[in-house]
Structure formats: structure tokens, C-alpha cells
Design an enzyme around this catalytic site. Structure first.
Site, short mmCIF file in Angstrom:
data_model
loop_
_atom_site.label_atom_id
_atom_site.label_comp_id
_atom_site.label_asym_id
_atom_site.label_seq_id
_atom_site.Cartn_x
_atom_site.Cartn_y
_atom_site.Cartn_z
N GLU A 47 1.06 -1.36 0.04
CA GLU A 47 -0.05 0.14 0.05
C GLU A 47 0.69 1.33 0.05
O GLU A 47 1.94 1.10 0.73
CB GLU A 47 -0.65 -0.05 1.23
CG GLU A 47 -1.76 1.54 1.62
CD GLU A 47 -2.22 1.28 3.03
OE1 GLU A 47 -1.60 0.70 3.92
OE2 GLU A 47 -3.31 1.88 3.42
N LYS A 127 -9.37 2.19 -1.81
CA LYS A 127 -9.60 1.73 -0.38
C LYS A 127 -10.93 1.91 0.15
O LYS A 127 -11.20 3.45 0.25
CB LYS A 127 -8.49 1.96 0.33
CG LYS A 127 -8.38 1.53 1.79
CD LYS A 127 -7.15 1.99 2.47
CE LYS A 127 -7.04 1.17 3.77
NZ LYS A 127 -5.76 1.77 4.48
N CYS A 172 -4.80 -2.92 2.96
CA CYS A 172 -4.64 -2.85 4.17
C CYS A 172 -5.66 -3.28 5.06
O CYS A 172 -6.01 -4.28 5.38
CB CYS A 172 -3.79 -1.46 4.40
SG CYS A 172 -3.24 -1.54 6.13
N1 CDT Z 1 -3.06 1.23 6.74
C1 CDT Z 1 -3.80 0.96 7.28
O1 CDT Z 1 -4.72 0.67 6.99
N2 CDT Z 1 -3.19 0.38 8.58
C2 CDT Z 1 -4.23 -0.19 9.56
C3 CDT Z 1 -3.67 0.01 10.83
C4 CDT Z 1 -3.96 1.36 11.48
S1 CDT Z 1 -5.59 1.59 12.01
C5 CDT Z 1 -5.60 2.92 13.06
C6 CDT Z 1 -4.50 -1.55 9.53
O2 CDT Z 1 -5.55 -1.79 9.62
O3 CDT Z 1 -3.41 -2.36 9.36
#
Ligand code: CDT
Length: 314
Positions: A47, A127, A172
Site C-alpha cells: 500500500e 480503498k 490494508c
Molecule cells: N494502513 C492501514 O490501513 N493500517 C491499519 C492500521 C492502522 S488503524 C488506525 C491496518 O488496519 O493495518
């Protein structure tokens, strides 16, 4: 007929705020060549691959913010990646921050693209599940401001028939939501490509933060198994501008088993030969959706956003 595809997850170590697109693309090219030398036909990058994970900061200068976004793909700095991938005959998934002019306004999305072995962009995903906040939170040394920088994706969860497989994409935080996988599985997805940036302090609670790696694996393995699909999950890893990103890039089979996993938090390529008919095996048996699903009983999933518990007991 053999329906296998050799895929690579090209994990990236930390990307500094000062790194230029040219610096990053050179690292991507090295990973692409390494993956190709190991037989990969498809490479999954993380990502927001092209820059540091900037949503950890509250930036207010529009020019500074725009510098993290791409207005075209490929652009002059990313073209060498497309050209080398075409020359090698390798497809790829690339996550990046997208600045689009749509509906008469500027829009910002956290985006990924699927590029086939001829270097053509065959799919785009934006996303859907944006974690974090739309304003900085007091008392936190590191912010998570995806809702400030991006709007939720407006393309749904499409799938594409490319490179001999039915492929879908997510990004993600999407991997933690059951709906992500199910919507793609209902369109026949055999392989889901996923890039992520996960710091080990994202909940701000030691008990749950210490389980970040476990929750990552749990989510991806459950998503793969319950939806009879391969998942190729690729991290941005290591200590990036003081934020510890977990790594643990992995390739997960439709059985839910991890068949390859990164062992470092640096640039690292892992590969696996993925038998697409393994997805069909589970889809024909325990997860034969057409035979066993009961959608009439699932209506609340699309009708209700947050939970509503019954009234208190008298
Ligand atoms: N980039 C991303 O979506 N990261 C989230 C973690 C942070 S939630 C505040 C994840 O779900 O891994």
C-alpha cells in the site's frame, strides 16, 4: 491443464520521507527482477508504495500534501517500472496515493492498480475501509489520519480475469473486514492482492497492540479460508520515520495455510506457486456458496451500519 501461477510478495523496508520517487522505483525494479529470476509472473507491492506512510502526520500545506500523490499512472517516474515489467513479462499490483479530477473537483483516494504482463493497467481499486481519524488526536505521538487525506473508495470491490486467474484487490485495513473477501468471492475471485502498512502501535493499547501480528495473520488466513481464495499480502515494513511497521508479508492458500512468509522487516521477496484449482476444491465442497449460503438471513449486513443491541432487560 495446469492452473498454477507463481506470485511474489515484494515487501519494502522503510521508505524515508526524503526518498524520491526515483529512489523508490529503483528498489521496486530490484525486487521485480529478483522475483522474475525466481519464476514469478505476478508481483505484489505494498500500500502507498511510492512514499513514506504520510497519514502518520497532520500536514496542512497543500503543496506538501500534494507531493505525496500521483496525478497519472504511469507518470514519468513510475514508467520505468511498467517498461521493465513488460520487458520481463511480469504483472504487478502497486498501491499509491491518487489525486483525481472527477465530478468537477479534486478527489484523493488510497488506490491500487493491477497491471498485466503486457504492462497494461487492467484494474483499479480505491480503498473502501479507511481507518483512523479525520483530525489529529490529542496525546498521540503518531497519528493515523487516512480519513483526513482520503475519501472512501467509490469503485466497490471489482474482480478481473487476468493472467489466467480471477483476481481482486484490497488495501490494508480492508483485510480485517469479512465483507471485503465475501464480495469478491461472490464474483469468483481466486486470488486477492493486498498491500498494507501496519504499525505496531495503532490501537494505542498495549494489550491489543502486542497482538498486531496475530490479528494480521488471523484476518488474512480466515479471509482466505472462508472464501476459498489465495491471498497475497505485502507489507511496508521496519522502522519508518520512527513508526515500527510489522512486515510479515505472506502468501496464504485457500486452505488458510501460510505457504510463504517474510522473515525480515526490510526489502524482501517471497514467492509461492499457487494452484488456482485449490480455490475450486474448497468452493466445490465446504464453501459451495450456491448450495449452502442463506442470504435472506444476512440482510442486516447491508441494511445496518453499526450495532443496535436489544433494549435493557426489565
Ligand atoms: N494502513 C492501514 O490501513 N493500517 C491499519 C492500521 C492502522 S488503524 C488506525 C491496518 O488496519 O493495518
Amino acid at each position: 491443464m495446469d492452473r498454477a501461477i507463481v506470485v511474489a510478495a515484494a515487501q519494502m523496508g522503510p521508505i524515508a520521507r526524503s526518498a524520491t520517487r526515483k529512489d523508490v522505483v529503483l528498489r521496486l525494479l530490484a525486487a521485480l527482477r529478483q522475483a522474475h529470476a525466481r519464476g514469478a509472473e505476478l508481483v505484489v507491492f505494498p500500500e502507498l508504495t511510492l512514499t513514506t506512510f504520510f497519514p502518520r502526520w497532520h500536514l496542512t500545506d497543500p503543496a506538501e500534501i500534494d507531493a505525496f500523490f500521483e496525478t497519472e499512472m504511469p507518470g514519468p517516474e513510475t514508467l520505468p517500472l511498467f517498461e521493465e515489467a513488460r520487458r520481463l513479462g511480469v504483472g504487478f499490483y502497486l498501491g499509491y496515493a491518487e489525486l483525481a479530477a472527477e465530478e468537477g473537483r479534486t478527489r484523493r483516494f488510497n488506490t491500487s492498480i493491477l497491471v498485466d504482463r503486457a504492462g497494461r493497467v487492467v484494474g483499479k481499486y480505491r480503498k473502501v475501509h479507511l481507518p483512523g481519524y479525520d483530525a489529529p488526536q490529542a496525546g498521540r505521538s503518531s497519528q493515523h489520519l487516512e480519513k483526513y487525506y482520503f475519501e472512501p473508495g467509490n469503485l466497490g470491490f471489482p474482480v478481473w480475469r487476468s493472467m489466467g486467474a480471477v483476481m481482486g484487490m484490497c488495501i490494508c485495513n480492508d483485510r480485517r473486514w469479512a465483507e471485503t473477501y465475501r464480495v469478491m468471492a461472490l464474483q469468483g475471485a481466486e486470488m486477492i492482492l493486498l498491500g498494507y502498512n501496519t504499525p505496531d502501535d495503532h490501537t494505542g493499547n498495549f494489550d491489543s497492540d502486542s497482538l498486531t501480528g496475530f490479528h494480521h495473520q488471523l484476518s488474512v488466513q480466515a479471509g482466505a479460508y472462508q472464501n476459498s481464495t489465495w491471498v497475497v499480502a505485502t507489507a511496508k515494513a521496519g522502522n519508518e520515520e520512527g513508526s515500527r511497521m510489522i512486515g510479515q508479508s505472506m502468501i496464504v492458500a485457500p486452505s488458510g495455510q501460510i505457504v510463504a512468509m517474510a522473515t525480515t522487516t526490510d526489502d524482501e521477496v517471497i514467492t509461492a506457486r499457487c494452484d488456482l484449482d485449490m480455490a475450486a476444491l474448497y468452493r466445490r465442497t465446504i464453501f459451495d456458496f450456491a448450495r449452502h449460503r442463506e442470504p435472506d438471513n444476512y440482510r442486516l449486513i447491508v441494511e445496518r451500519k453499526g450495532p443496535v443491541a436489544p433494549p435493557q432487560e426489565p
